[in-house]
Motif scaffolding. Sequence first.
Motif, PDB file in Angstrom:
ATOM      1  N   THR A  36       0.819  -1.208   0.000  1.00  0.00           N
ATOM      2  CA  THR A  36       0.000   0.000   0.000  1.00  0.00           C
ATOM      3  C   THR A  36       0.855   1.262   0.000  1.00  0.00           C
ATOM      4  N   VAL A  37       1.955   1.246   0.734  1.00  0.00           N
ATOM      5  CA  VAL A  37       2.799   2.445   0.845  1.00  0.00           C
ATOM      6  C   VAL A  37       4.095   2.287   0.043  1.00  0.00           C
ATOM      7  N   LEU A  38       4.091   1.380  -0.926  1.00  0.00           N
ATOM      8  CA  LEU A  38       5.295   1.108  -1.710  1.00  0.00           C
ATOM      9  C   LEU A  38       5.800   2.352  -2.440  1.00  0.00           C
ATOM     10  N   GLU A  39       4.887   3.079  -3.063  1.00  0.00           N
ATOM     11  CA  GLU A  39       5.300   4.253  -3.842  1.00  0.00           C
ATOM     12  C   GLU A  39       5.830   5.379  -2.958  1.00  0.00           C
ATOM     13  N   PRO A  40       5.175   5.732  -1.832  1.00  0.00           N
ATOM     14  CA  PRO A  40       5.757   6.742  -0.944  1.00  0.00           C
ATOM     15  C   PRO A  40       7.124   6.354  -0.388  1.00  0.00           C
ATOM     16  N   ILE A  41       7.312   5.064  -0.059  1.00  0.00           N
ATOM     17  CA  ILE A  41       8.617   4.605   0.434  1.00  0.00           C
ATOM     18  C   ILE A  41       9.668   4.733  -0.659  1.00  0.00           C
ATOM     19  N   ARG A  42       9.318   4.312  -1.868  1.00  0.00           N
ATOM     20  CA  ARG A  42      10.259   4.387  -2.992  1.00  0.00           C
ATOM     21  C   ARG A  42      10.715   5.821  -3.234  1.00  0.00           C
ATOM     22  N   LYS A  43       9.768   6.750  -3.197  1.00  0.00           N
ATOM     23  CA  LYS A  43      10.099   8.153  -3.452  1.00  0.00           C
ATOM     24  C   LYS A  43      10.938   8.745  -2.324  1.00  0.00           C
ATOM     25  N   GLU A  44      10.578   8.446  -1.056  1.00  0.00           N
ATOM     26  CA  GLU A  44      11.316   9.033   0.062  1.00  0.00           C
ATOM     27  C   GLU A  44      12.747   8.526   0.126  1.00  0.00           C
ATOM     28  N   GLY A  51      15.138  -1.788  -6.625  1.00  0.00           N
ATOM     29  CA  GLY A  51      15.573  -1.512  -5.260  1.00  0.00           C
ATOM     30  C   GLY A  51      14.463  -1.658  -4.250  1.00  0.00           C
ATOM     31  N   VAL A  52      13.265  -1.176  -4.596  1.00  0.00           N
ATOM     32  CA  VAL A  52      12.159  -1.275  -3.648  1.00  0.00           C
ATOM     33  C   VAL A  52      11.700  -2.729  -3.529  1.00  0.00           C
ATOM     34  N   GLY A  53      11.866  -3.520  -4.601  1.00  0.00           N
ATOM     35  CA  GLY A  53      11.555  -4.943  -4.525  1.00  0.00           C
ATOM     36  C   GLY A  53      12.475  -5.659  -3.551  1.00  0.00           C
ATOM     37  N   TRP A  54      13.761  -5.325  -3.586  1.00  0.00           N
ATOM     38  CA  TRP A  54      14.717  -5.918  -2.658  1.00  0.00           C
ATOM     39  C   TRP A  54      14.437  -5.484  -1.217  1.00  0.00           C
ATOM     40  N   LEU A  55      14.120  -4.218  -1.029  1.00  0.00           N
ATOM     41  CA  LEU A  55      13.916  -3.702   0.328  1.00  0.00           C
ATOM     42  C   LEU A  55      12.673  -4.290   0.982  1.00  0.00           C
ATOM     43  N   ALA A 376      11.993  -9.657 -10.182  1.00  0.00           N
ATOM     44  CA  ALA A 376      11.907  -9.861 -11.631  1.00  0.00           C
ATOM     45  C   ALA A 376      11.023  -8.808 -12.280  1.00  0.00           C
ATOM     46  N   VAL A 377       9.857  -8.554 -11.681  1.00  0.00           N
ATOM     47  CA  VAL A 377       8.974  -7.521 -12.221  1.00  0.00           C
ATOM     48  C   VAL A 377       9.647  -6.148 -12.135  1.00  0.00           C
ATOM     49  N   GLY A 378      10.294  -5.873 -11.013  1.00  0.00           N
ATOM     50  CA  GLY A 378      10.996  -4.600 -10.865  1.00  0.00           C
ATOM     51  C   GLY A 378      12.111  -4.437 -11.883  1.00  0.00           C
ATOM     52  N   TRP A 379      12.872  -5.511 -12.101  1.00  0.00           N
ATOM     53  CA  TRP A 379      13.979  -5.448 -13.060  1.00  0.00           C
ATOM     54  C   TRP A 379      13.475  -5.241 -14.484  1.00  0.00           C
ATOM     55  N   ILE A 380      12.423  -5.994 -14.852  1.00  0.00           N
ATOM     56  CA  ILE A 380      11.848  -5.823 -16.192  1.00  0.00           C
ATOM     57  C   ILE A 380      11.306  -4.404 -16.361  1.00  0.00           C
ATOM     58  N   SER A 381      10.644  -3.902 -15.336  1.00  0.00           N
ATOM     59  CA  SER A 381      10.092  -2.547 -15.392  1.00  0.00           C
ATOM     60  C   SER A 381      11.196  -1.508 -15.548  1.00  0.00           C
ATOM     61  N   ASP A 382      12.259  -1.626 -14.758  1.00  0.00           N
ATOM     62  CA  ASP A 382      13.365  -0.670 -14.866  1.00  0.00           C
ATOM     63  C   ASP A 382      14.030  -0.741 -16.233  1.00  0.00           C
ATOM     64  N   THR A 383      14.190  -1.967 -16.754  1.00  0.00           N
ATOM     65  CA  THR A 383      14.835  -2.149 -18.054  1.00  0.00           C
ATOM     66  C   THR A 383      14.003  -1.535 -19.175  1.00  0.00           C
ATOM     67  N   LEU A 384      12.694  -1.771 -19.152  1.00  0.00           N
ATOM     68  CA  LEU A 384      11.822  -1.239 -20.201  1.00  0.00           C
ATOM     69  C   LEU A 384      11.592   0.261 -20.060  1.00  0.00           C
ATOM     70  N   ALA A 385      11.661   0.763 -18.811  1.00  0.00           N
ATOM     71  CA  ALA A 385      11.414   2.188 -18.593  1.00  0.00           C
ATOM     72  C   ALA A 385      12.421   3.048 -19.349  1.00  0.00           C
TER      73      ALA A 385
END
Length: 442
Positions: A36-44, A51-55, A376-385
């Motif tokens: 639920t708070v993944l995006e606020p944590i990622r930004k802060e 990185g947020v997937g690992w954390l 895996a989803v995070g890595w694919i997302s970062d790669t395609l971004a």
Amino acid sequence: MTNKTRPTLSPARWYVVTILALVYALNIADRYVVSTVLEPIRKEFGLSDTGVGWLTGVSLAIFYIFAGLPIARYADRANRRNIVAVALITWSGMTALLGMTQNFWQFLLARIGVGIGEAGCTPPSTSIIADNFPRGRRAYALTLWALGLPLGAWLGSSVAGQIVDHFHSWRAAFVALGVPGVVFGLVILLTVREPIRGRFELVTETSEPAATFSETCRFLWSQRSAWHINAAGAVICLWGWGMLFWMQTYFERAYGLSTSDAGARLGTIYFWAGTLATIATGALLALPQMQDAKRIAWFLAGIVILSTIPSFIIFWTHSLTVATAMLWLVIPCVYLYMGPTMALLLNFLPPTMRAQGMAISLLAANVCNLIIAPTAVGWISDTLAARLGNNAESLRYALLALSLTGFWAGYHYLTSVRTYDSDDVRLGHPAKIAEPSTLKQA
């Protein structure tokens, strides 16, 4: 133990199921609030999707796995009630501590503590339930226990989102969900009794020592039905819980929803679709015909295969209305599989291996939904971004690929049925054995 001397079922068994369902709800809520708070944590903390997937995912899973196996080994010979209570107090306290962290490393350490505590929840809980119900009723009982899933998801999504919106801080959600669990752990110690181990089995096994980890692994490998049931549950976790891990973030990015708006929308679906599907599954499994393990496996295979199609449409469409409608179709499958799958697995394990067998199952499941799916989803997302120039579109394509793995889970359920009869006989349970009349009304 002969049929004549089997114990009758006390109404107190439903209290145990209810209490353990609430424990499971807190387990899911304390895990779910991170999504639920993944995006606020990622930004802060200035993190990438990888990185947020690992954390938030990998840090929980690694220590959950390492702590889960020795805890399960201990649960196969010690007081399981005490293990559940201490585990609940531990992970709830660490969840509250997450709300006080100020940087990446503090959050990481507290998240590790949550993982260690949560490792003591499901294996001993399901083992306790297995010793409160005969084989033919375990799927029903564990499906009711699994009502903790939608309840916990609602707490971790809708309630957590409202808390974040009210206090304007993602930290407040962790504190609000963590503190009640510490108190509830004391309630368990005072009101739940430890059942006699293996009391509903055809052969008394309570005097045997707990199996070693290697013995349990060898037995699971030899029981091909149990192996495929375990594989099916693990792949469903990759598919369903992997998608849900990113769903809040995806809805925020793709449709511009706020944390509270996305949490309220998703939490409502998680609660109502998950609860109604779980109750309907419980009612179905209460039917005499559904005490046949093969029919349960066929039912699960059909549901997950059909649900894979709308799971793909969720990320294919650019319409919030269509995506929301498809989510109403997918969520029931993500929740209803849990109780029946665990019951199938427990039925193919002797009492001296149940907690460890469940821990091995959870190991595979958590590798899939807390390590593979987030990273895996995070890595694919970062790669395609980098190519698409848009992290909403890149996340969409990553989740489209993940959504197709539901077909894989269906394959394992169908394959597991082939060896049910022979594996059942190995446990001393002939395929067509009737429960005594004293147990039919459970």
